[in-house]
Design an enzyme around this catalytic site. Sequence first.
Site, mmCIF file in Angstrom:
data_model
loop_
_atom_site.group_PDB
_atom_site.id
_atom_site.type_symbol
_atom_site.label_atom_id
_atom_site.label_comp_id
_atom_site.label_asym_id
_atom_site.label_seq_id
_atom_site.Cartn_x
_atom_site.Cartn_y
_atom_site.Cartn_z
ATOM 1 N N ASP A 1 46.119 46.160 31.567
ATOM 2 C CA ASP A 1 47.152 46.526 32.542
ATOM 3 C C ASP A 1 48.180 45.402 32.000
ATOM 4 O O ASP A 1 48.247 44.085 32.589
ATOM 5 C CB ASP A 1 46.719 46.175 34.086
ATOM 6 C CG ASP A 1 48.050 46.327 35.061
ATOM 7 O OD1 ASP A 1 49.257 46.273 34.633
ATOM 8 O OD2 ASP A 1 47.818 46.742 36.138
ATOM 9 N N GLU B 1 44.141 36.155 40.356
ATOM 10 C CA GLU B 1 44.651 37.293 40.647
ATOM 11 C C GLU B 1 43.600 38.229 41.531
ATOM 12 O O GLU B 1 42.515 38.562 41.103
ATOM 13 C CB GLU B 1 44.466 38.117 39.114
ATOM 14 C CG GLU B 1 45.453 39.155 39.032
ATOM 15 C CD GLU B 1 44.772 40.372 39.611
ATOM 16 O OE1 GLU B 1 44.854 40.682 41.067
ATOM 17 O OE2 GLU B 1 44.279 41.502 38.789
ATOM 18 N N GLU C 1 40.489 44.678 49.743
ATOM 19 C CA GLU C 1 39.364 43.630 49.081
ATOM 20 C C GLU C 1 39.491 41.918 49.723
ATOM 21 O O GLU C 1 38.651 41.376 49.615
ATOM 22 C CB GLU C 1 39.796 43.361 47.753
ATOM 23 C CG GLU C 1 39.310 44.090 46.569
ATOM 24 C CD GLU C 1 39.601 43.500 44.980
ATOM 25 O OE1 GLU C 1 39.177 42.435 44.800
ATOM 26 O OE2 GLU C 1 39.977 44.239 44.375
ATOM 27 N N HIS D 1 47.522 49.439 37.118
ATOM 28 C CA HIS D 1 46.235 49.930 37.823
ATOM 29 C C HIS D 1 46.070 50.142 39.058
ATOM 30 O O HIS D 1 45.085 50.381 39.829
ATOM 31 C CB HIS D 1 44.965 48.872 37.310
ATOM 32 C CG HIS D 1 44.664 47.742 37.599
ATOM 33 N ND1 HIS D 1 45.588 46.611 37.720
ATOM 34 C CD2 HIS D 1 43.766 47.524 38.569
ATOM 35 C CE1 HIS D 1 44.899 45.827 38.322
ATOM 36 N NE2 HIS D 1 44.109 46.028 38.913
HETATM 37 N N1 SAH Z 1 41.029 36.355 36.763
HETATM 38 C C1 SAH Z 1 40.619 37.531 36.088
HETATM 39 C C2 SAH Z 1 39.795 38.493 37.053
HETATM 40 C C3 SAH Z 1 40.436 38.997 38.348
HETATM 41 S S1 SAH Z 1 39.458 40.012 39.167
HETATM 42 C C4 SAH Z 1 41.730 38.215 35.381
HETATM 43 O O1 SAH Z 1 42.819 38.167 35.866
HETATM 44 O O2 SAH Z 1 41.587 39.005 34.666
HETATM 45 C C5 SAH Z 1 38.896 39.089 40.503
HETATM 46 C C6 SAH Z 1 37.546 38.198 40.279
HETATM 47 O O3 SAH Z 1 37.382 37.397 41.211
HETATM 48 C C7 SAH Z 1 36.559 39.045 39.860
HETATM 49 O O4 SAH Z 1 35.808 38.678 38.874
HETATM 50 C C8 SAH Z 1 35.417 38.610 41.127
HETATM 51 O O5 SAH Z 1 34.093 38.615 40.836
HETATM 52 C C9 SAH Z 1 36.205 37.108 41.483
HETATM 53 N N2 SAH Z 1 35.948 36.753 42.829
HETATM 54 C C10 SAH Z 1 36.266 37.286 44.106
HETATM 55 N N3 SAH Z 1 36.035 36.604 44.983
HETATM 56 C C11 SAH Z 1 35.570 35.586 44.673
HETATM 57 C C12 SAH Z 1 35.103 34.488 45.316
HETATM 58 N N4 SAH Z 1 34.931 34.471 46.400
HETATM 59 N N5 SAH Z 1 34.369 33.553 44.518
HETATM 60 C C13 SAH Z 1 34.428 33.430 43.574
HETATM 61 N N6 SAH Z 1 34.828 34.705 42.540
HETATM 62 C C14 SAH Z 1 35.292 35.550 43.396
#
Ligand code: SAH
Length: 520
Positions: free
Chosen positions: A225, A318, A327, A468
């Site tokens: 994306d 993100e 979420e 996305h």
């Molecule tokens: N920063 C990456 C992934 C974003 S998706 C990017 O920009 O490509 C969000 C990620 O946050 C996921 O991998 C999920 O496992 C993680 N995540 C969500 N809540 C979380 C929490 N409370 N503690 C640790 N990781 C978390």
Amino acid sequence: MAEYTDPHIDEVAEEVPELSDGDDDDADDEEQWQWMEEDSQPVTCLFCDRLQSSVNATLQHCTAEHQVNLVGLIRKYNLDDYGYIKMINFIRSTKCKASSLAGLPDAPLPWESEAFLQPVLQDDPLLQADPEELCGSDGPRAEGHGALLHRAQAAEERARCSEEALARAMDDLHKLKVLAQGLVLNVETNRSGNLGAVSELREDEDEAYFSSYGHYSIHEEMLKDKVRTESYRDFMYSNPEVFRDKVVLDVGCGTGILSMFAARAGAKKVIAVDQSEIIYQAMDIVRSNQLEDKITLIKGRIEDIKLPVEKVDIIISEWMGYFLLFESMLDSVLYARDLYLTDGGSVYPDLCNISLAAVGDVQKHQDRIAFWDDVYGFNMTCMKKAVVPEAVVEVVKADTLISEPTVIQTIDCNRVCLSELEFSSDFCLKITNTTDCTAIVGYFDIFFDKGCSNKVMFSTGPQVTKTHWKQTVFLLEKPVAVQAGEELQGKITVRKNKKDPRSLWVTFELRDRKQTYSLQ
Ligand code: SAH
């Protein structure tokens, strides 16, 4: 390997991967070889067409029926392996009479030629016999052609088994590596943090959420994306003064992409946290890019772990879900902000808008709603009650918009508190076409603004390049007639689903009608 989600040492001990067991395989091998040796093929007699059950039976048959003592011939002419093989092939190829073998001169023997090394019968069991063994000698075994073949086949089979065992060992090694990474890099857990519904989610309830992020495909989709990823990149690369010598926390690092942007933008140290198993890939990715000195990766929920630093200067994340708040990952970012962000520090992105617009798409409405009035001649109208309340994530065509967009909520990530993520807002949609309003579309815009000399923003709206996140569509059960220039008044309420705090309830009040939608 069974997936493990919690990094505690005692729990991990139970999760030690089942390593392959070489002993069992050896036993299997032996069994197989025994079987092969015992499984004797029928042997065609040298002088007639009769089949015998084994080499020994053939020798006996030749002696009894044809008066040729093959063992005697081996002894008489002192045949080595090659001499024996040549003799067998000579008898088979020339079909010589048994009696002709009685008065042979001592030399030269009629099978002297190397041509008789060529087997006449395929897989001739007689060729695989060892003449010394046939003669009952205890002396050292010289290898015959058949025996050599046999041993070569055995060696080949063993090589194949070894290759398989090696592959299994490599696999085990990888599992152990992953396990060790988990043990070494998981810092002490701290379960006292309890801000917000999401941080109180039971671990097993959140397991599905995190395991969905364990698979590469969701990360591939996010990385591809471009609107999303390039906005983060451009924000960091074009504002190096924001990052220079700063300590950065990446909440939910996934593959580590944002951490690596931050490191390249000049951050002194980046701490990257993720609870999902994708972090093991991030560990390799960070090392592959020689950023392991700058980026520290920690597996765990941000709410459960203790960071190796007291405070951080910047939090990047993100966290955005469908309709922004689906979420509820922002809860986790706010938790990190309140615990770790230094005074004067910043969360990025910092500003977010949620917007609505009216949609007039009669075709789509008929397709989704009126469809149920007559399904192959049957009335299924009651199905509408199931269809309408589910908000739909899809791309809305810009030419179906029939109002100007309106912002219903602005969130400043540096200031907002958890309770403000559930809200009600009156809105007014300025209608641009006289038609039927069939749905309301929702989307969000993201801003990297605070202290930036080069501000960056992106929108997930229907007017611009799709992302996305697509858009979120709330279908009206009954279309509403609207006039160009009219202001369509309404009220929206956004609440977390108490039973599943990661999903949302969104209620619209519009022209005396009230409809609640779920987003799950
Ligand atoms: N920063 C990456 C992934 C974003 S998706 C990017 O920009 O490509 C969000 C990620 O946050 C996921 O991998 C999920 O496992 C993680 N995540 C969500 N809540 C979380 C929490 N409370 N503690 C640790 N990781 C978390």
